[in-house]
Write a protein that holds these residues in place. Sequence first.
Motif, PDB file in Angstrom:
ATOM      1  N   MET A 186     -44.802  74.629 -24.123  1.00 50.28           N
ATOM      2  CA  MET A 186     -43.510  74.449 -24.781  1.00 50.28           C
ATOM      3  C   MET A 186     -42.633  73.506 -23.961  1.00 50.28           C
ATOM      4  O   MET A 186     -41.716  73.926 -23.257  1.00 50.28           O
ATOM      5  CB  MET A 186     -42.804  75.797 -24.967  1.00 50.28           C
ATOM      6  CG  MET A 186     -41.516  75.707 -25.762  1.00 50.28           C
ATOM      7  SD  MET A 186     -40.840  77.339 -26.185  1.00 50.28           S
ATOM      8  CE  MET A 186     -40.639  78.068 -24.558  1.00 50.28           C
ATOM      9  N   PRO A 187     -42.899  72.195 -24.021  1.00 45.80           N
ATOM     10  CA  PRO A 187     -42.051  71.231 -23.313  1.00 45.80           C
ATOM     11  C   PRO A 187     -40.833  70.885 -24.172  1.00 45.80           C
ATOM     12  O   PRO A 187     -40.977  70.483 -25.322  1.00 45.80           O
ATOM     13  CB  PRO A 187     -42.972  70.028 -23.132  1.00 45.80           C
ATOM     14  CG  PRO A 187     -43.983  70.128 -24.226  1.00 45.80           C
ATOM     15  CD  PRO A 187     -44.084  71.563 -24.624  1.00 45.80           C
ATOM     16  N   LEU A 188     -39.629  71.034 -23.610  1.00 44.01           N
ATOM     17  CA  LEU A 188     -38.392  70.781 -24.342  1.00 44.01           C
ATOM     18  C   LEU A 188     -37.738  69.481 -23.861  1.00 44.01           C
ATOM     19  O   LEU A 188     -37.635  69.253 -22.660  1.00 44.01           O
ATOM     20  CB  LEU A 188     -37.406  71.940 -24.153  1.00 44.01           C
ATOM     21  CG  LEU A 188     -37.917  73.337 -24.521  1.00 44.01           C
ATOM     22  CD1 LEU A 188     -36.824  74.367 -24.265  1.00 44.01           C
ATOM     23  CD2 LEU A 188     -38.392  73.401 -25.965  1.00 44.01           C
ATOM     24  N   PHE A 189     -37.295  68.649 -24.792  1.00 38.62           N
ATOM     25  CA  PHE A 189     -36.683  67.334 -24.517  1.00 38.62           C
ATOM     26  C   PHE A 189     -37.248  66.728 -23.236  1.00 38.62           C
ATOM     27  O   PHE A 189     -36.550  66.371 -22.308  1.00 38.62           O
ATOM     28  CB  PHE A 189     -35.146  67.395 -24.502  1.00 38.62           C
ATOM     29  CG  PHE A 189     -34.521  68.501 -23.694  1.00 38.62           C
ATOM     30  CD1 PHE A 189     -34.142  68.305 -22.380  1.00 38.62           C
ATOM     31  CD2 PHE A 189     -34.262  69.735 -24.277  1.00 38.62           C
ATOM     32  CE1 PHE A 189     -33.542  69.303 -21.643  1.00 38.62           C
ATOM     33  CE2 PHE A 189     -33.653  70.739 -23.542  1.00 38.62           C
ATOM     34  CZ  PHE A 189     -33.292  70.532 -22.225  1.00 38.62           C
ATOM     35  N   LEU A 190     -38.550  66.554 -23.256  1.00 39.54           N
ATOM     36  CA  LEU A 190     -39.281  66.227 -22.037  1.00 39.54           C
ATOM     37  C   LEU A 190     -39.065  64.786 -21.569  1.00 39.54           C
ATOM     38  O   LEU A 190     -38.920  63.869 -22.363  1.00 39.54           O
ATOM     39  CB  LEU A 190     -40.771  66.498 -22.220  1.00 39.54           C
ATOM     40  CG  LEU A 190     -41.543  65.789 -23.325  1.00 39.54           C
ATOM     41  CD1 LEU A 190     -43.041  66.029 -23.102  1.00 39.54           C
ATOM     42  CD2 LEU A 190     -41.174  66.308 -24.704  1.00 39.54           C
ATOM     43  N   MET A 191     -39.055  64.644 -20.268  1.00 37.98           N
ATOM     44  CA  MET A 191     -38.969  63.347 -19.599  1.00 37.98           C
ATOM     45  C   MET A 191     -40.401  62.897 -19.352  1.00 37.98           C
ATOM     46  O   MET A 191     -41.053  63.334 -18.412  1.00 37.98           O
ATOM     47  CB  MET A 191     -38.189  63.489 -18.295  1.00 37.98           C
ATOM     48  CG  MET A 191     -37.886  62.195 -17.589  1.00 37.98           C
ATOM     49  SD  MET A 191     -36.835  62.521 -16.154  1.00 37.98           S
ATOM     50  CE  MET A 191     -36.856  60.907 -15.385  1.00 37.98           C
ATOM     51  N   LEU A 192     -40.877  61.977 -20.215  1.00 39.71           N
ATOM     52  CA  LEU A 192     -42.311  61.731 -20.279  1.00 39.71           C
ATOM     53  C   LEU A 192     -42.723  60.287 -20.030  1.00 39.71           C
ATOM     54  O   LEU A 192     -43.787  60.029 -19.481  1.00 39.71           O
ATOM     55  CB  LEU A 192     -42.817  62.163 -21.667  1.00 39.71           C
ATOM     56  CG  LEU A 192     -44.319  62.273 -21.876  1.00 39.71           C
ATOM     57  CD1 LEU A 192     -44.911  63.330 -20.952  1.00 39.71           C
ATOM     58  CD2 LEU A 192     -44.621  62.610 -23.333  1.00 39.71           C
ATOM     59  N   ASP A 193     -41.884  59.332 -20.435  1.00 41.40           N
ATOM     60  CA  ASP A 193     -42.305  57.930 -20.447  1.00 41.40           C
ATOM     61  C   ASP A 193     -41.417  57.104 -19.512  1.00 41.40           C
ATOM     62  O   ASP A 193     -40.217  56.987 -19.737  1.00 41.40           O
ATOM     63  CB  ASP A 193     -42.215  57.399 -21.885  1.00 41.40           C
ATOM     64  CG  ASP A 193     -42.885  56.044 -22.053  1.00 41.40           C
ATOM     65  OD1 ASP A 193     -43.129  55.363 -21.031  1.00 41.40           O
ATOM     66  OD2 ASP A 193     -43.146  55.656 -23.201  1.00 41.40           O
ATOM     67  N   ASP A 194     -42.010  56.534 -18.469  1.00 44.24           N
ATOM     68  CA  ASP A 194     -41.224  55.777 -17.480  1.00 44.24           C
ATOM     69  C   ASP A 194     -41.008  54.316 -17.890  1.00 44.24           C
ATOM     70  O   ASP A 194     -40.300  53.582 -17.199  1.00 44.24           O
ATOM     71  CB  ASP A 194     -41.927  55.813 -16.113  1.00 44.24           C
ATOM     72  CG  ASP A 194     -43.197  54.969 -16.099  1.00 44.24           C
ATOM     73  OD1 ASP A 194     -44.085  55.231 -16.940  1.00 44.24           O
ATOM     74  OD2 ASP A 194     -43.297  54.062 -15.268  1.00 44.24           O
ATOM     75  N   ARG A 195     -41.562  53.886 -19.026  1.00 44.43           N
ATOM     76  CA  ARG A 195     -41.492  52.468 -19.381  1.00 44.43           C
ATOM     77  C   ARG A 195     -40.127  52.057 -19.921  1.00 44.43           C
ATOM     78  O   ARG A 195     -39.803  50.872 -19.958  1.00 44.43           O
ATOM     79  CB  ARG A 195     -42.572  52.144 -20.421  1.00 44.43           C
ATOM     80  CG  ARG A 195     -43.994  52.304 -19.903  1.00 44.43           C
ATOM     81  CD  ARG A 195     -44.990  52.159 -21.026  1.00 44.43           C
ATOM     82  NE  ARG A 195     -44.806  53.207 -22.042  1.00 44.43           N
ATOM     83  CZ  ARG A 195     -45.441  53.213 -23.221  1.00 44.43           C
ATOM     84  NH1 ARG A 195     -46.291  52.245 -23.518  1.00 44.43           N
ATOM     85  NH2 ARG A 195     -45.234  54.195 -24.081  1.00 44.43           N
ATOM     86  N   MET A 196     -39.332  52.996 -20.376  1.00 40.52           N
ATOM     87  CA  MET A 196     -37.989  52.738 -20.900  1.00 40.52           C
ATOM     88  C   MET A 196     -38.026  51.685 -22.014  1.00 40.52           C
ATOM     89  O   MET A 196     -37.273  50.714 -22.002  1.00 40.52           O
ATOM     90  CB  MET A 196     -37.033  52.326 -19.779  1.00 40.52           C
ATOM     91  CG  MET A 196     -36.817  53.430 -18.756  1.00 40.52           C
ATOM     92  SD  MET A 196     -35.551  53.079 -17.527  1.00 40.52           S
ATOM     93  CE  MET A 196     -34.077  53.043 -18.549  1.00 40.52           C
ATOM     94  N   ILE A 197     -38.894  51.917 -22.986  1.00 40.32           N
ATOM     95  CA  ILE A 197     -39.032  50.975 -24.094  1.00 40.32           C
ATOM     96  C   ILE A 197     -38.447  51.524 -25.394  1.00 40.32           C
ATOM     97  O   ILE A 197     -38.411  50.817 -26.400  1.00 40.32           O
ATOM     98  CB  ILE A 197     -40.512  50.589 -24.322  1.00 40.32           C
ATOM     99  CG1 ILE A 197     -41.358  51.837 -24.615  1.00 40.32           C
ATOM    100  CG2 ILE A 197     -41.058  49.835 -23.121  1.00 40.32           C
ATOM    101  CD1 ILE A 197     -42.804  51.533 -24.953  1.00 40.32           C
ATOM    102  N   THR A 198     -38.005  52.774 -25.376  1.00 39.47           N
ATOM    103  CA  THR A 198     -37.421  53.360 -26.588  1.00 39.47           C
ATOM    104  C   THR A 198     -35.933  53.027 -26.656  1.00 39.47           C
ATOM    105  O   THR A 198     -35.283  52.770 -25.639  1.00 39.47           O
ATOM    106  CB  THR A 198     -37.601  54.883 -26.595  1.00 39.47           C
ATOM    107  OG1 THR A 198     -36.934  55.441 -25.454  1.00 39.47           O
ATOM    108  CG2 THR A 198     -39.083  55.244 -26.531  1.00 39.47           C
ATOM    109  N   SER A 199     -35.383  53.070 -27.874  1.00 33.44           N
ATOM    110  CA  SER A 199     -33.972  52.721 -28.051  1.00 33.44           C
ATOM    111  C   SER A 199     -33.049  53.686 -27.321  1.00 33.44           C
ATOM    112  O   SER A 199     -31.996  53.295 -26.817  1.00 33.44           O
ATOM    113  CB  SER A 199     -33.622  52.704 -29.546  1.00 33.44           C
ATOM    114  OG  SER A 199     -33.887  53.969 -30.142  1.00 33.44           O
ATOM    115  N   SER A 200     -33.444  54.965 -27.232  1.00 35.66           N
ATOM    116  CA  SER A 200     -32.591  55.947 -26.574  1.00 35.66           C
ATOM    117  C   SER A 200     -32.542  55.776 -25.065  1.00 35.66           C
ATOM    118  O   SER A 200     -31.630  56.272 -24.398  1.00 35.66           O
ATOM    119  CB  SER A 200     -33.050  57.366 -26.917  1.00 35.66           C
ATOM    120  OG  SER A 200     -34.367  57.585 -26.436  1.00 35.66           O
TER     121      SER A 200
END
Length: 232
Positions: A186-200
């Motif tokens: 159950m991962p909640l609002f997880l910090m997963l991707d270090d590439r920083m390519i999403t708009s958020s």
Amino acid sequence: MKVTNDMMHPEIRSIGKVIRGGGIRFKNENSFFRVQKLLNATRDILRPKDLQWKNYTTLSSHNEQLRFAVAKSKQPESNVVGLLWIHGGGYGVGTPEQDSPFVRKLINATNCVAVLPDYRLSIDEPYPAALEDCYDTLIWMKEHAKELGIRTDQIFVGGDSAGGGLAAAVTLLARDRGEVNIAFQMPLFLMLDDRMITSSSQNNDAPVWDSQANRVAWQMYLGKKSSVKRYI
């Protein structure tokens, strides 16, 4: 993505304005050290008085100091779900005690036993220290299942933010190593991707955790393995 005050939920809008006006901001490594100092000072205050809470220190399989807490109901049952719950904090700050509200709700709802890794933070040691600490705590859970009163076939793993990222990583590591069968994650609002390519993750000026904080945190955690450019 610019985050305006109107975009925030009404219940957190006021505190968001306060934070923007001079509260907690993660601008560089020193910011993480300062916040962790404050969090360490609040451990006793945040420790839930309505639960059984015990802190452990032992040696891991890598002969490293392993710290974690065990939380359970004051009227525990036996043969229940075992929950490995991993706190957030951008991999760089945080304590198990800060997630006591999550743990309290889960224990009250299911009477599970929660084990909370007090993993090494990136301000002290980068990847894979946190991951190995969380995994070693999972192994300890399985080996001490009878003592904890949990079922070895009902081990759950969860966490929020960086803890959610670690929950996903621990689950994958458990699958690959074949030492523990995880029943549910159950991962909640997880910090997963270090590439920083999403708009958020781009041009995000949200209170507390903005694009700069995200960039600094990933660089601290992954170092040369990080995809993000070195922060200023």
